[in-house]
Design an enzyme around this catalytic site. Structure first.
Site, PDB file in Angstrom:
ATOM      1  N   HIS A 137      -5.429   4.394   6.694  1.00 23.72           N
ATOM      2  CA  HIS A 137      -5.040   5.371   5.760  1.00 23.72           C
ATOM      3  C   HIS A 137      -3.551   5.470   6.299  1.00 23.72           C
ATOM      4  O   HIS A 137      -2.963   6.692   5.962  1.00 23.72           O
ATOM      5  CB  HIS A 137      -5.722   6.765   5.814  1.00 23.72           C
ATOM      6  CG  HIS A 137      -6.966   6.620   5.178  1.00 23.72           C
ATOM      7  ND1 HIS A 137      -7.063   6.009   3.832  1.00 23.72           N
ATOM      8  CD2 HIS A 137      -8.199   6.724   5.766  1.00 23.72           C
ATOM      9  CE1 HIS A 137      -8.504   6.226   3.499  1.00 23.72           C
ATOM     10  NE2 HIS A 137      -9.177   6.304   4.685  1.00 23.72           N
TER      11      HIS A 137
ATOM     12  N   GLU B 296       0.924   5.756   0.620  1.00 22.41           N
ATOM     13  CA  GLU B 296       0.227   6.845   0.906  1.00 22.41           C
ATOM     14  C   GLU B 296       0.993   7.697  -0.127  1.00 22.41           C
ATOM     15  O   GLU B 296       2.115   8.059  -0.267  1.00 22.41           O
ATOM     16  CB  GLU B 296       0.197   7.209   2.442  1.00 22.41           C
ATOM     17  CG  GLU B 296      -0.399   6.358   3.254  1.00 22.41           C
ATOM     18  CD  GLU B 296      -1.931   5.867   3.018  1.00 22.41           C
ATOM     19  OE1 GLU B 296      -2.303   6.873   2.520  1.00 22.41           O
ATOM     20  OE2 GLU B 296      -2.287   4.854   3.076  1.00 22.41           O
TER      21      GLU B 296
ATOM     22  N   ASP C  98      -3.116  -0.221   6.728  1.00 25.95           N
ATOM     23  CA  ASP C  98      -3.908  -0.617   5.549  1.00 25.95           C
ATOM     24  C   ASP C  98      -3.575  -2.201   4.904  1.00 25.95           C
ATOM     25  O   ASP C  98      -4.243  -3.076   4.603  1.00 25.95           O
ATOM     26  CB  ASP C  98      -4.097   0.072   4.514  1.00 25.95           C
ATOM     27  CG  ASP C  98      -4.693   1.614   4.830  1.00 25.95           C
ATOM     28  OD1 ASP C  98      -5.377   1.511   5.913  1.00 25.95           O
ATOM     29  OD2 ASP C  98      -4.792   2.382   3.792  1.00 25.95           O
TER      30      ASP C  98
ATOM     31  N   ASP D 167       0.978  -1.374   0.050  1.00 26.58           N
ATOM     32  CA  ASP D 167       0.001   0.028  -0.105  1.00 26.58           C
ATOM     33  C   ASP D 167       0.901   1.228   0.059  1.00 26.58           C
ATOM     34  O   ASP D 167       1.872   1.155   0.595  1.00 26.58           O
ATOM     35  CB  ASP D 167      -0.847  -0.021   1.281  1.00 26.58           C
ATOM     36  CG  ASP D 167      -1.757   1.176   1.324  1.00 26.58           C
ATOM     37  OD1 ASP D 167      -2.706   1.376   0.538  1.00 26.58           O
ATOM     38  OD2 ASP D 167      -1.570   2.119   2.042  1.00 26.58           O
TER      39      ASP D 167
END
Length: 183
Positions: A159, A12, A164, A10
């Site tokens: 988040h 960000e 996540d 994942d």
């Protein structure tokens, strides 16, 4: 590398465009023989830069989503320092992400800019798996999927990349079981 080993990852970011925005965090974990291998994880903040390498600030709207601030990434490595290591860690394994089009798009754009190759064995998407497993449901975002599967995020984990990833990995395993596909 085992044939039954995948990487769940994942990102960000500072925004939604792989061509204009930057990665600010990468989190990943390996799934080995159908089980999450928490000890095989990759987690780092990334100091954002523009596509030409200039420093970039994290916009307030992105900070509101993931909580990552300019101060938090001030001493973090850049994507140019992180990506070769992360690609080596992935090692050509199949990858899984919740909305692989987003995360994979950022990986491809950054690899291309750095003269590297994003070349996983396969790209699997838990959003697509959720749509197959729950065709009558309209919402398939990670929060809704976690609730549907009885999964919870660690405090402060939603988040943030590794929080996540932990839920996405468990969701992937449950979805594969629901769909009767060997993980």
């Amino acid at each position: 590398m085992s044939a039954t080993e995948i990487v769940v990852f994942d990102l960000e970011t500072t925004g939604l465009s792989p061509e204009k925005d930057a990665v600010v965090e990468i989190g990943a974990v390996r799934v080995v023989n159908g089980a999450v291998a928490e000890h095989l994880k990759y987690e780092t903040l990334v100091r954002p830069t523009t596509p030409d390498g200039a420093p970039m600030r994290i916009p307030w709207h992105a900070q509101r989503v993931h909580g990552i601030t300019d101060e938090m990434v001030r001493d973090a490595p850049t994507i140019g320092e992180v990506l070769p290591d992360f690609l080596d860690w992935v090692g050509g394994r199949a990858v899984v992400a919740h909305n692989i089009g987003f995360d994979g798009g950022f990986m491809r754009a950054n690899a291309r800019r750095l003269g590297l190759e994003w070349n996983p064995a396969a790209e699997l998407c838990t959003v697509k798996l959720s749509r197959r497993a729950f065709p009558k449901e309209r919402a398939h975002n990670l929060t809704v999927l976690a609730e549907r599967l009885g999964l919870t995020f660690a405090p402060g984990g939603r988040h943030r990349s590794f929080g996540d990833v932990q839920v996405t990995a468990q969701a992937y395993l449950q979805l594969m079981e629901l769909l009767a596909v060997q993980a």
